[in-house]
Scaffold this active site. Sequence first.
Site, PDB file in Angstrom:
ATOM      1  N   ALA A  63       0.852  -1.189   0.000  1.00 52.54           N
ATOM      2  CA  ALA A  63       0.000   0.000   0.000  1.00 52.54           C
ATOM      3  C   ALA A  63       0.886   1.237   0.000  1.00 52.54           C
ATOM      4  CB  ALA A  63      -0.868  -0.008   1.242  1.00 52.54           C
ATOM      5  N   GLY A 109       0.774  -5.206   0.911  1.00 53.17           N
ATOM      6  CA  GLY A 109      -0.390  -5.314   0.034  1.00 53.17           C
ATOM      7  C   GLY A 109      -0.052  -5.962  -1.301  1.00 53.17           C
ATOM      8  N   GLU A 112      -0.219  -9.504  -0.685  1.00 53.52           N
ATOM      9  CA  GLU A 112      -1.627  -9.837  -0.421  1.00 53.52           C
ATOM     10  C   GLU A 112      -2.425  -9.965  -1.728  1.00 53.52           C
ATOM     11  OE1 GLU A 112      -1.654  -6.619   2.522  1.00 53.52           O
ATOM     12  OE2 GLU A 112      -2.774  -7.970   3.824  1.00 53.52           O
ATOM     13  N   GLU A 134       4.595  -5.159   7.147  1.00 51.08           N
ATOM     14  CA  GLU A 134       3.809  -4.047   7.686  1.00 51.08           C
ATOM     15  C   GLU A 134       4.192  -3.700   9.119  1.00 51.08           C
ATOM     16  OE1 GLU A 134       2.626  -6.448   5.774  1.00 51.08           O
ATOM     17  OE2 GLU A 134       0.996  -5.723   4.494  1.00 51.08           O
TER      18      GLU A 134
HETATM   19  N1  3HC Z   1       4.503   3.452  -0.169  1.00 45.50           N
HETATM   20  C1  3HC Z   1       4.920   4.645  -0.652  1.00 45.50           C
HETATM   21  N2  3HC Z   1       6.100   4.827  -1.286  1.00 45.50           N
HETATM   22  C2  3HC Z   1       6.888   3.741  -1.436  1.00 45.50           C
HETATM   23  C3  3HC Z   1       6.517   2.481  -0.946  1.00 45.50           C
HETATM   24  C4  3HC Z   1       5.268   2.347  -0.277  1.00 45.50           C
HETATM   25  N3  3HC Z   1       4.821   1.162   0.192  1.00 45.50           N
HETATM   26  N4  3HC Z   1       7.503   1.604  -1.236  1.00 45.50           N
HETATM   27  C5  3HC Z   1       8.452   2.312  -1.876  1.00 45.50           C
HETATM   28  N5  3HC Z   1       8.073   3.601  -2.005  1.00 45.50           N
HETATM   29  C6  3HC Z   1       8.820   4.695  -2.637  1.00 45.50           C
HETATM   30  C7  3HC Z   1      10.075   5.051  -1.857  1.00 45.50           C
HETATM   31  O1  3HC Z   1       9.760   5.956  -0.818  1.00 45.50           O
HETATM   32  C8  3HC Z   1      10.933   5.669  -2.944  1.00 45.50           C
HETATM   33  O2  3HC Z   1      10.460   6.995  -3.116  1.00 45.50           O
HETATM   34  P1  3HC Z   1      11.392   8.113  -3.809  1.00 45.50           P
HETATM   35  O3  3HC Z   1      11.540   7.723  -5.239  1.00 45.50           O
HETATM   36  O4  3HC Z   1      10.629   9.363  -3.601  1.00 45.50           O
HETATM   37  O5  3HC Z   1      12.700   8.100  -3.080  1.00 45.50           O
HETATM   38  C9  3HC Z   1      10.557   4.855  -4.180  1.00 45.50           C
HETATM   39  O6  3HC Z   1       9.291   4.245  -3.899  1.00 45.50           O
HETATM   40  C10 3HC Z   1      11.544   3.744  -4.492  1.00 45.50           C
HETATM   41  O7  3HC Z   1      11.740   2.978  -3.318  1.00 45.50           O
HETATM   42  P2  3HC Z   1      13.201   2.638  -2.774  1.00 45.50           P
HETATM   43  O8  3HC Z   1      14.100   3.776  -2.986  1.00 45.50           O
HETATM   44  O9  3HC Z   1      13.036   2.131  -1.386  1.00 45.50           O
HETATM   45  O10 3HC Z   1      13.610   1.507  -3.789  1.00 45.50           O
HETATM   46  P3  3HC Z   1      14.388   0.177  -3.504  1.00 45.50           P
HETATM   47  O11 3HC Z   1      14.532  -0.474  -4.821  1.00 45.50           O
HETATM   48  O12 3HC Z   1      15.616   0.437  -2.686  1.00 45.50           O
HETATM   49  O13 3HC Z   1      13.407  -0.710  -2.591  1.00 45.50           O
HETATM   50  C11 3HC Z   1      11.325  -1.691  -1.894  1.00 45.50           C
HETATM   51  C12 3HC Z   1      12.142  -1.094  -3.067  1.00 45.50           C
HETATM   52  C13 3HC Z   1      12.018  -2.974  -1.419  1.00 45.50           C
HETATM   53  C14 3HC Z   1       9.950  -1.997  -2.393  1.00 45.50           C
HETATM   54  C15 3HC Z   1      11.310  -0.677  -0.734  1.00 45.50           C
HETATM   55  O14 3HC Z   1      10.882   0.565  -1.240  1.00 45.50           O
HETATM   56  C16 3HC Z   1      10.411  -1.037   0.399  1.00 45.50           C
HETATM   57  O15 3HC Z   1      10.802  -1.786   1.248  1.00 45.50           O
HETATM   58  N6  3HC Z   1       9.186  -0.464   0.436  1.00 45.50           N
HETATM   59  C17 3HC Z   1       8.266  -0.640   1.543  1.00 45.50           C
HETATM   60  C18 3HC Z   1       7.635  -2.005   1.531  1.00 45.50           C
HETATM   61  C19 3HC Z   1       6.602  -2.117   2.615  1.00 45.50           C
HETATM   62  O16 3HC Z   1       6.878  -1.959   3.771  1.00 45.50           O
HETATM   63  N7  3HC Z   1       5.357  -2.427   2.210  1.00 45.50           N
HETATM   64  C20 3HC Z   1       4.248  -2.501   3.103  1.00 45.50           C
HETATM   65  C21 3HC Z   1       3.407  -1.266   2.978  1.00 45.50           C
HETATM   66  S1  3HC Z   1       2.060  -1.247   4.105  1.00 45.50           S
HETATM   67  C22 3HC Z   1       0.894  -2.229   3.378  1.00 45.50           C
HETATM   68  O17 3HC Z   1       1.122  -2.776   2.341  1.00 45.50           O
HETATM   69  C23 3HC Z   1      -0.404  -2.349   4.086  1.00 45.50           C
HETATM   70  C24 3HC Z   1      -1.313  -3.347   3.452  1.00 45.50           C
HETATM   71  O18 3HC Z   1      -1.256  -4.546   4.141  1.00 45.50           O
HETATM   72  C25 3HC Z   1      -2.726  -2.883   3.446  1.00 45.50           C
END
Ligand code: 3HC
Length: 707
Positions: A63, A109, A112, A134
């Site tokens: 998400a 997500g 998921e 998460e």
């Molecule tokens: N939401 C918003 N922005 C996100 C994002 C997310 N979930 N995941 C990545 N981004 C953004 C980063 O902030 C970054 O932004 P920028 O270009 O402005 O700097 C851009 O996308 C690229 O990300 P990275 O620089 O981190 O790229 P990497 O290649 O190094 O890593 C990744 C990619 C492994 C996907 C890493 O970004 C990451 O770990 N993201 C978070 C993953 C996460 O925790 N997901 C769970 C979200 S909560 C959820 O899903 C709830 C659901 O259950 C309902």
Amino acid sequence: MIDYRVDDDGIAIVTWNNPDSPVNTLTDASLAAYETAMDRALADTAVRGIVVTSAKRDFIAGADVHNFLAARSVQELEARSRRASALIRRLETAGKPLVAAINGTALGGGLEITLGCHHRIAADNPKTRLGLPEVTLGVLPGAGGTQRLPRLIGIRAAVPLMAEGKRLPVADALKAGIVHAVVPADQLIDQARAWILAGGEALQPWDRKGFRLPGGDLTHPGLQEFMSVVIAKVHERTAGNYPAPLNILSCVYEGTGSPIDAGLDIESRYFGVTAATVQAENLIRSGFLALNDARKLKARPKDVPKAEFRKVGVLGAGLMGSGIAHACASAGLETVLLDREQALAERGKAHAEKLLGREVERGRLDADGRAAVLARITPTADYATLAGCELVIEAVFEQREIKAEATRRTAEATGPDVLFGSNTSTLPITGLAEHWPRPDNFIGLHFFSPVHRMALVEVIRGRQTSDACLAQALDFVARIGKTPVVVNDSRGFFTSRVFTTYFEEGMALLAEGVAPALIENAGRQTGMPLGPLAVADEVALDLLHKVITQTRADLGSAYTAPASAPVIELFVEKLGRVGKKAGKGFYDYADGQRRLWPGLAEQFPVAATQPDVAAVKQRLLHIQALEAMRCLDQGVVGSTTDADVASLLGWGFPPWTGGVLSYVDTVGLDRFVAECESLAAHAGDRFAPPDSLSKLAGSGRSLRDAR
Ligand code: 3HC
């Protein structure tokens, strides 16, 4: 946003392809586009099955976390979860086979979405990670993850993955049963299509008649015991600071015994209350977004061309110098490691070799990789070897004359136009820069010990440091994979100055007669990595003694002794207990164990009335935030975000707070100021809130928004 095509075999290929971001994320718009594409495929009688994939390097990153920050209420967050969950549920029960063709990382997500498909195939890519992380953002899987994962792989396997937010390589995900197959990347779509063409069934395991959870449900006594142990461990690990892991366990506990629709309902309710917590806001805003911005140098001066580095020099082959050399060589840089004798330089290289050996043992590096890194380190005692370096970093003894000599000799070898960085942790940069022919090219690069584990580099701008020098130094820090925070030159810079207050407060409490075990437990319960007395032992009391003596000499009549000074003097001058390195300080160290020194009771008799643990925790965290606030007021640190990032990475300030200044907003600005005023009256003037904070109190603004 979602590409759609139907191939000749009647298979719809639905491809996530967010045009505005490097990664795909779940947003209102992307989910709406996904729904439209999926409905189109479901409604088309010529379509026999659907492959869901991504056109990006990664599959879906989860998400979009900005949406959680923007949401205003528990209800809104819960509704978000319900919408995503209902969509995924409707698609998995719509009667057409769905296959997830997972081309890259699928998290939160994103995973998921795949769990809502009937079959999952992952491309064989060593960089791919699959998981439900998460919890690391203070939220929980809210699109069915807490219900589908246990139903897929069993409670025992699913719980640790979700409660710890583990990210699995594809091979491990295959072993765990999360994906059905791993195939070469160029066969991914064909294999996904093949599963549909071979008659893949549009039925999830949990929708089959007579479905039972793999490994049994929670009526199983073994699983009851398992959950009790996990709950106890989570309590121990989080000390009540993090609601998300316990709420994940509640979703599993309450949801997996019911039909899946009831489980999804329970999950959405927990999602709303969890995502609305201040901890979630802090972990997303500081722990994820601010750290990401710092890592990517978003505050770097823009008009300076990016600096490229090929060869760097490190002066001083002690623990810090050899750690820095290891970091540089690991990042592919030719590294000259210089000490006053060849043997000392060789010893520094041997330290780097040891670190590399550990990486090989852990499977992070192979033997060839180790050899290549080592070959890039040239140990020497000859300054002439530094010729051709783009940057030289000194990590020699913390004595002005020794540093001055090393700086001058470097300039003779390299010429004046090279960048010069000092790894001093105490000496003002502006003074040290006088010994470099171009003080505008001189900067502080304060690494933390152990260098290979600590991500932060405190970049210290001297009075004459130019923008170009700063920008290039930031490029270097990013080049070696570390995260910089820029601070201005001042005594103790930012990190040492603020962190010191933590253990000084511990000593002040001790001097007041607070029981040492209470102080240490309270420190750990705040989420700090160690109790304050244990930290003082690690830092070494004789070093603290030296700093006091030096500061007193430097400041003269302007000097005010910290509340800890009498304790430090007693330990160093009378008791000869200087800390961990001597095997004795506040603790006794023997056989790898640490025990509070029994003699403390005699030196600091425990007072008859003891404060409660909450009061001790408050003092230990408030004092750090106050010092950080003074640094912000004095321009030592430029923003609340910089202070937060430095505190999270530099000394492990508890992540649930969002960092040392977000902590003020976490407590509540007005309440924080009132508590500090009360502490100032009872515990000492050091708690008096700065005017800048008092003025903000009552304004209805948060510190983060105001500064
Ligand atoms: N939401 C918003 N922005 C996100 C994002 C997310 N979930 N995941 C990545 N981004 C953004 C980063 O902030 C970054 O932004 P920028 O270009 O402005 O700097 C851009 O996308 C690229 O990300 P990275 O620089 O981190 O790229 P990497 O290649 O190094 O890593 C990744 C990619 C492994 C996907 C890493 O970004 C990451 O770990 N993201 C978070 C993953 C996460 O925790 N997901 C769970 C979200 S909560 C959820 O899903 C709830 C659901 O259950 C309902």
